[in-house]
Design a protein around this motif. Sequence first.
Motif, PDB file in Angstrom:
ATOM      1  N   PRO A 211       0.843  -1.221   0.000  1.00 35.62           N
ATOM      2  CA  PRO A 211       0.000   0.000   0.000  1.00 35.62           C
ATOM      3  C   PRO A 211       0.872   1.265   0.000  1.00 35.62           C
ATOM      4  O   PRO A 211       2.067   1.212   0.269  1.00 35.62           O
ATOM      5  CB  PRO A 211      -0.800  -0.145   1.291  1.00 35.62           C
TER       6      PRO A 211
ATOM      7  N   PHE B 274       1.586   5.729   4.658  1.00 31.21           N
ATOM      8  CA  PHE B 274       0.626   6.416   5.528  1.00 31.21           C
ATOM      9  C   PHE B 274      -0.816   6.218   5.082  1.00 31.21           C
ATOM     10  O   PHE B 274      -1.683   7.060   5.316  1.00 31.21           O
ATOM     11  CB  PHE B 274       0.929   7.927   5.606  1.00 31.21           C
ATOM     12  N   SER B 275      -1.075   5.105   4.383  1.00 29.17           N
ATOM     13  CA  SER B 275      -2.445   4.800   3.973  1.00 29.17           C
ATOM     14  C   SER B 275      -2.998   3.682   4.839  1.00 29.17           C
ATOM     15  O   SER B 275      -2.273   3.038   5.598  1.00 29.17           O
ATOM     16  CB  SER B 275      -2.485   4.399   2.489  1.00 29.17           C
ATOM     17  N   ASP B 276      -4.311   3.436   4.712  1.00 32.36           N
ATOM     18  CA  ASP B 276      -4.965   2.381   5.497  1.00 32.36           C
ATOM     19  C   ASP B 276      -4.944   1.029   4.776  1.00 32.36           C
ATOM     20  O   ASP B 276      -5.607   0.080   5.208  1.00 32.36           O
ATOM     21  CB  ASP B 276      -6.410   2.771   5.790  1.00 32.36           C
ATOM     22  N   GLY B 277      -4.224   0.883   3.679  1.00 29.66           N
ATOM     23  CA  GLY B 277      -4.192  -0.368   2.927  1.00 29.66           C
ATOM     24  C   GLY B 277      -3.393  -1.466   3.632  1.00 29.66           C
ATOM     25  O   GLY B 277      -2.719  -1.228   4.649  1.00 29.66           O
ATOM     26  N   GLN B 278      -3.472  -2.664   3.084  1.00 27.82           N
ATOM     27  CA  GLN B 278      -2.774  -3.829   3.616  1.00 27.82           C
ATOM     28  C   GLN B 278      -1.895  -4.453   2.532  1.00 27.82           C
ATOM     29  O   GLN B 278      -2.188  -4.346   1.337  1.00 27.82           O
ATOM     30  CB  GLN B 278      -3.773  -4.889   4.116  1.00 27.82           C
TER      31      GLN B 278
END
Length: 378
Positions: free
Chosen positions: A306, A309-313
Amino acid sequence: MKHGPIRRALRVAALAAACLLGAAAVAGDGLAQTRVKDLVTFDGVRRNQLIGYGLVVGLNGSGDRLINTPFTEQSLKGMLERLGINTRDEVLRTRNAAAVMVTASLPPFARQGTTIDITVSALGDATSLLGGTLLVTPLLGADGQAYAVAQGSLSVSGFSAGGVAANVTKGVPTSARIANGAIVERELKFALDETTGVRMALRNPDFTTANRIADAVALRLGSSAVHVLDATTVDVRIPPRYTGAVARLIGDIEQLTVRPDGIARVVVDERSGTVVIGDDVRISRVAITQGNLTVRVVETPQVSQPQPFSDGQTVVVPRTDVQVQEGNGRQFVTIGGNVSLQQLVNGLNALGVGPRDMVAILQAIKAAGALHADLEII
């Protein structure tokens, strides 16, 4: 001009050439000849199977677990009681003994006192028979009579060693042999000289071979008392000069040579890819080609990260690449009609295929009706 010496020289040369050609012809015919001894068995002259149950002792902790093999414990107690030791209420805990089955073949005309080889095989859960000694074991025939008695030290070709986590085994340590390990105690009653005829059974039944054997025997004995009963059996009446000497008659018949015949056969073992083609196999004129298709599947998974600083996995993305490739088309290979074994092999080798592809080709030729042989798949 004198032609006498020249003519004599030509006659000598011609005679020498004829002798060489005759010798070559005899040698060539001899290559295809087989002794009758190797083609037939004589009625009454055969082996008999013997079997017995016994005990092997002296094992180094590799014998039967008595808690798992009660028959071994019963055999031990019975043996000890016969030797005068009372173990009726005792619990045996030994691993130095094993119950075994003993097998042997009693040769024809074996006389009392002769020795035969025996095979010893573990019956219980013994892990090895190495170092063991077989105790006295009667060997019984199909009629329940004891014909031999076996005893001796075992010869084991394999071994087993290991610990808690791993072990190594070579060969079969639970099977052994004893050379001359049994003594014949009872003879089979068979009066050879009292027979009125000798009957031969072909190992590979064939009418042509049976008739050739009958013709060779009739020519050797100068007698017409030879009859082919079927594809397996040739019956010979005892000529007067062999009365009381049947053993000599059998010996004379055994040394006769004939050219055996048989059904053309192709034997295929699909498990190992082995193909055996007989010499008499013939194929009608056919054209053969063999395809070459290769399918390649390649798995190359990739990791997808990802953005910072993102909410991805982080995940694994599968990637599969399938490639289908067809080889260069081979030309048709033509195999001429009524070809010999060598021509057949050369034609199949010209296709450049492996043994397993050759199996499929032979099956296709058989289905096309061009293979004039018995195709046997084992």
